[in-house]
Design a protein around this motif. Structure first.
Motif, mmCIF file in Angstrom:
data_model
loop_
_atom_site.group_PDB
_atom_site.id
_atom_site.type_symbol
_atom_site.label_atom_id
_atom_site.label_comp_id
_atom_site.label_asym_id
_atom_site.label_seq_id
_atom_site.Cartn_x
_atom_site.Cartn_y
_atom_site.Cartn_z
ATOM 1 N N ARG A 42 35.915 -28.755 24.233
ATOM 2 C CA ARG A 42 37.333 -28.689 23.909
ATOM 3 C C ARG A 42 37.541 -27.755 22.724
ATOM 4 O O ARG A 42 36.609 -27.471 21.965
ATOM 5 C CB ARG A 42 37.889 -30.076 23.581
ATOM 6 N N VAL A 43 38.775 -27.287 22.572
ATOM 7 C CA VAL A 43 39.144 -26.408 21.463
ATOM 8 C C VAL A 43 40.146 -27.139 20.586
ATOM 9 O O VAL A 43 41.180 -27.620 21.069
ATOM 10 C CB VAL A 43 39.742 -25.081 21.967
ATOM 11 N N VAL A 44 39.842 -27.243 19.296
ATOM 12 C CA VAL A 44 40.718 -27.913 18.339
ATOM 13 C C VAL A 44 40.999 -26.945 17.185
ATOM 14 O O VAL A 44 40.067 -26.529 16.471
ATOM 15 C CB VAL A 44 40.077 -29.208 17.791
ATOM 16 N N ASN A 45 42.268 -26.580 17.034
ATOM 17 C CA ASN A 45 42.674 -25.653 15.964
ATOM 18 C C ASN A 45 41.852 -24.363 15.974
ATOM 19 O O ASN A 45 41.442 -23.852 14.922
ATOM 20 C CB ASN A 45 42.556 -26.336 14.594
ATOM 21 N N GLY A 46 41.596 -23.865 17.175
ATOM 22 C CA GLY A 46 40.873 -22.603 17.306
ATOM 23 C C GLY A 46 39.367 -22.723 17.213
ATOM 24 O O GLY A 46 38.656 -21.720 17.310
ATOM 25 N N VAL A 47 38.843 -23.938 17.046
ATOM 26 C CA VAL A 47 37.395 -24.162 16.931
ATOM 27 C C VAL A 47 36.886 -24.790 18.224
ATOM 28 O O VAL A 47 37.430 -25.801 18.685
ATOM 29 C CB VAL A 47 37.056 -25.068 15.731
ATOM 30 N N ASP A 83 33.392 -21.502 15.147
ATOM 31 C CA ASP A 83 34.641 -21.100 14.500
ATOM 32 C C ASP A 83 34.679 -19.576 14.450
ATOM 33 O O ASP A 83 34.028 -18.960 13.586
ATOM 34 C CB ASP A 83 34.711 -21.677 13.084
ATOM 35 N N PRO A 84 35.410 -18.918 15.362
ATOM 36 C CA PRO A 84 35.426 -17.456 15.398
ATOM 37 C C PRO A 84 36.119 -16.827 14.194
ATOM 38 O O PRO A 84 35.845 -15.677 13.858
ATOM 39 C CB PRO A 84 36.172 -17.141 16.698
#
Length: 219
Positions: A42-47, A83-84
């Motif tokens: 899953r992706v949370v706040n871009g992470v 975290d990109p």
């Protein structure tokens, strides 16, 4: 308890190393890793958060079998974050098999090298605890040495995957270049054909005009 730490620098940018980390298994350097399965992603706040099960083989000396038992296949839980924006990848792994007597908690940090953004710094640490069996300290040392050896093989495996990715990228680039050349050649051929057709049409029109003029002159 036994704590092991290590640092390693990859001569590749963070994006390349983290991409290779997802494709690390299987590789010929670490045949003990049988496979991985994604449990949740899953992706949370871009992470990006990922939970995977890692299937492997642990090769313990025969004398340990009477103490902790045996298992043909072992499992570990791996939880990771990517975290990109911060350019940080963290992988946390702990064993599920033999967990009644052995606890192996491993953390890997992938970040751009602080002194050279074209390189990637890997920080790795592992905490090994053996409890409830005789010779626990000896077994902790044994496991720590195994982790150290496997870490070296793991870095070699990552380099192997990076080489594979670079080969794929080069193949795609070459294919695209060939496709571009073919498109240019085809376009040029089409233009030449249109030009030749137009020239022939103009010649025919000129010939017809000359013929008509000659007929009118005769008349």
């Amino acid at each position: 308890m036994k704590i092991w730490t290590s640092e390693h620098v990859f001569n590749h940018p963070w994006e390349t190393v983290t991409q290779a980390a997802w494709r690390k298994y299987p590789n010929p350097m670490t045949p003990s890793i049988i496979g991985t399965d994604v449990v949740e992603r899953r992706v949370v706040n871009g992470v990006l958060h990922t939970h995977r099960l890692v299937q492997s083989k642990w090769y313990f000396p025969k004398w340990t079998h009477a103490l902790i038992g045996t298992a043909k296949t072992c499992f570990a839980s791996e939880r990771s974050t990517v975290d990109p924006q911060r350019k940080q990848m963290v992988l946390k792994t702990n064993n599920l098999t033999f967990c009644r007597n052995i606890s192996v908690d491993e953390v890997l940090y992938y970040e751009p090298h602080p002194g050279d953004s074209t390189k990637t710094l890997l920080k790795q640490e592992a905490t090994v605890t053996v409890y409830g069996v005789p010779l626990s300290h000896y077994m902790e040392d044994l496991l720590a040495n195994t982790i150290s050896s496997n870490a070296g093989k793991g870095r070699q495996g990552l380099e192997w995957v990076i080489g594979l990715i670079n080969t794929e990228v080069k193949s795609i680039a070459d294919s695209a270049a060939r496709g571009t050349d073919e498109l240019i050649h085809s376009t040029r051929r089409s233009i030449d054909e249109v030009t030749e057709s137009a020239r022939k049409s103009m010649d025919e029109i000129g010939a017809q005009a000359a013929k008509a003029a000659k007929a009118m002159h005769i008349t």
